[in-house]
Design an enzyme around this catalytic site. Sequence first.
Site: not given
Length: 219
Positions: A11, A84
């Site tokens: 990201h 994550e």
Amino acid sequence: MQTTEVLLIRHGETDWNKENRLQGYLDIPLNAEGQRQAQALSLCLAKIKLDAVFSSDLQRARDTAQPLAAAHGLRLDVHADLRERCYGVMEGLRRSEVAERYPQAFAALDSREPDVRYPPGVNVAETLNEFSARAIGAMRRILTNTKHRRIAIVSHGGLLDCIYRHAESMAMGEKRRFDILNASINRLIWNGVQMKLVDWGDVRHLEHLNATTLDETDR
């Protein structure tokens, strides 16, 4: 046997990336630079045929992936298991703050202890081995269930770390010797059985952003 090319993308930048804070499961947005990176990524890959775009469900990944999916007329396919790693009580803290407040947990983090579970915070932490199994499992499920020739997957630094190690047969506890850069393009090939690393850490599409930033800073 059909192969699938995977563009594995981290990201774009967040304020917490700049502040060296552990984000984990906390849903932190892209900052202005991260939004520019997402647009640069989309423009870079606009002329490359993509059959599908997948993303973590956290907004920093979704908002990086959405312009790319839109540029190809694709629906963004969101998967929570592409998130994550969960760091428990460490989430939201700078690494220096973790070292000061939770020295034992920080030592385990710094040495990549595979089976240590950090103290819980808002969320219950995952061990490194649990996270690795989730990351690799998520990738394998996507790749096993697709017949696409080329896909993009937008996720997080920790997941990219796991996939690199898996593709290169590198131990989870071994010290990292490769970069994981915001909005980087990392290329792998899936042959139906295993993932092979082709190229890592491509950020050429961000060079004009860096030049603009330097110019503005110099004024």
